[in-house]
Write an enzyme that holds these catalytic residues in place. Structure first.
Site: not given
Length: 530
Positions: A196, A399, A267, A170
């Site tokens: 998404d 993260e 990724e 997204w």
């Protein structure tokens, strides 16, 4: 963040938002989906307003899509490479021609600022042009060294995998939707694609433009729904998987693909570091850090979340950096004057809030930002700069994927490199210095798939001839460059033997043949043959 400039949400004042709210457009795009499993409403994150009720796909819809794509692939792979490349070059022009409506959709669905939405248009156009121009160089059969000069002719061909499954995220709903699939179809594959479920319209319009450029509709088939059901069905039925998302989900994708012995590229997450060296141009570094940390509200896999700044420039950098952050304009509007938009979802807002509150409770100092801004929109959070972050804090090595960055002072560059390389990730990094040769030398010591010198992420992101991807738990495989298209093909070796077999012949015994072969190998070495 008292000096922060904010603009009240009022999208109706901006006529550029009209395309993204046109119900006839939404109905047309919905019709591109293979979907029979009910509907789901999507919402604009910047305002909380509903966008569309979109059809949902079932696992059976995915299976039907894959079967159709597989049938189409048998003929698509035989289309001359020049014709496939011409489609990508026409697509380049169409994307640029329709940039305003694509940007409108990106803004509406993702909540990001217009200037960052345009980055996606540019990246898709660059990708289409690169692979369209490089098609023959990357995919034509290649002559290789044969075992014996003259006697052995060897060549390598590139055979498309078949049906490529793409599961796109997204946060870059245009760029990540299209940039991985363009080389796949150029190489002779077909695509079944799940954008998404929060941002499907952007991908659907981009796919529609690809049809307009000449790609058969059955060569790129979109489906819509949750990852656990629709994404799982794609993994179970296609011949190769391309996934962009979290490291946690990437591990599950890899496990499922491994069970079927199919290839995949991933990724995944990052906790990306920037090093500001003692000789850095402070003003340039501060400006670059603002873009690197807060583009797309920090919801960018390659954005910076850790800034390591040399003692000699630390105070000056912090002053310049915080001052620039305080001038950022937050808004739910769609104009070019907006610097930062919204987070995508309540879950993202909760993560950002939790990380900041945990850091504050454990002693971190908020230099600016540090709170949600519901008066602008339901999912806005101020760009936040922290100092004094320690390993005890959740944001230290996890993260955040939001507008939060931590500052760290260093006195020794080798120490800074070591600290930058700590943790499980290795996606992107940045080095700021006036000595670019030295910057490249330090970049080579960083454990990251991409490293930018005097830039945060855009230099590698926009250099399509270079590979882009992660080391360690930040990913497997690469997009862009040679690697970005070769992942979608199986190399096939074809060798033709002339005159003599590679075996005893003409009356030679096996023992004598072995001696002759030994002598021949020694001669070939002296002649410099590989």
């Amino acid at each position: 963040m008292s000096e922060q400039t904010s603009i009240p949400a009022d999208p109706e004042l901006d006529p550029t938002a009209s395309y993204a709210t046109d119900q006839s457009v939404i109905r047309r795009l919905s019709g591109l989906l293979r979907a029979t499993a009910g509907t789901r409403t999507t919402y604009a994150p910047a305002t909380g307003q509903p966008i569309a009720d979109l059809p949902l796909s079932s696992p059976d819809d995915v299976l039907t899509a894959v079967r159709t794509a597989r049938k189409t692939q048998a003929s698509w792979k035989r289309v001359p490479l020049d014709e496939r490349a011409a489609i990508l070059l026409r697509y380049h022009d169409l994307v640029l021609d329709h940039r305003h409506e694509l940007v409108d959709l990106v803004i509406r669905e993702s909540g990001k600022a217009r200037k960052q939405a345009f980055e996606e248009v540019a990246h898709v156009a660059l990708t289409a042009r690169y692979y369209g121009r490089k098609a023959h160089e990357l995919l034509d059969p290649q002559r290789k060294l044969g075992m014996f000069p003259v006697l052995t002719r060897a060549e390598q061909r590139f055979v498309p995998k078949g049906v490529v499954g793409i599961i796109s995220p997204w946060n870059y709903p245009l760029s990540m939707a299209m940039a991985d699939g363009l080389p796949a179809v150029l190489a002779g594959n077909t695509v079944v694609h799940k954008p998404d479920s929060q941002t499907p319209l952007t991908a659907l319009r981009a796919i529609e433009l690809l049809y307009d450029a000449g790609l058969p509709r059955e060569a790129w088939i979109p489906v819509n729904g949750e990852g656990a059901t629709v994404g799982g069905a794609i993994i179970q039925n296609t011949d190769y998987i391309c996934f962009t998302g979290s490291t946690k989900t990437g591990r599950l994708v890899a496990q499922q693909a491994a069970e079927r012995l199919i290839g995949f590229s991933l990724e995944l997450g990052g906790k990306n570091p920037m090093l500001v060296l003692r000789d850095a141009d402070v003003a340039r570094a501060a400006e670059g850090a603002v873009r690197a940390c807060f583009a797309s509200a920090g919801q960018l896999c390659v954005s910076m979340e850790r800034l390591y700044v040399a003692d000699q420039v630390y105070d000056a950098f912090v002053t310049a950096f915080v001052a620039r952050v305080n001038k950022l304009k937050l808004s739910a509007g769609t104009g070019w004057d907006v610097d930062m938009g919204s987070l995508i979802s309540k879950a993202q807002l909760e993560t950002v809030t939790r990380h900041v509150e945990d850091a504050k409770a454990k002693g971190a100092v908020v230099l600016t930002g540090g709170k949600a801004r519901p008066e602008i929109g339901p999912l806005f959070y101020e760009p936040t700069v922290l100092s004094g972050v320690t390993p005890a804090m959740e944001c230290f090595d996890n993260e955040t994927f939001g507008p939060v960055v931590s500052l760290y002072r260093f006195s020794d560059e080798s120490e800074a490199i070591q600290r930058a390389n700590e943790g499980e990730y290795g996606l992107n990094a940045s080095v700021y210095t006036r000595d670019t040769r030295r910057g490249r030398a330090i970049a080579a010591q960083l454990v990251a798939g991409t490293v930018n010198v005097n830039e945060g992420y855009a230099a590698t992101f926009g250099s399509i001839d270079t590979p882009m991807g992660g080391m360690r738990t930040s990913g497997v495989g690469r997009r862009q460059g040679v690697e970005g298209i070769r992942r979608y093909v199986d190399p096939q070796a074809i060798a033709t033997q002339r005159l003599l077999p590679i075996a005893a012949s003409h009356g030679l015994s096996d023992q004598a043949y072995a001696e002759v072969m030994t002598g021949a190998l020694r001669v070939l070495k002296k002649l410099g043959r590989a």
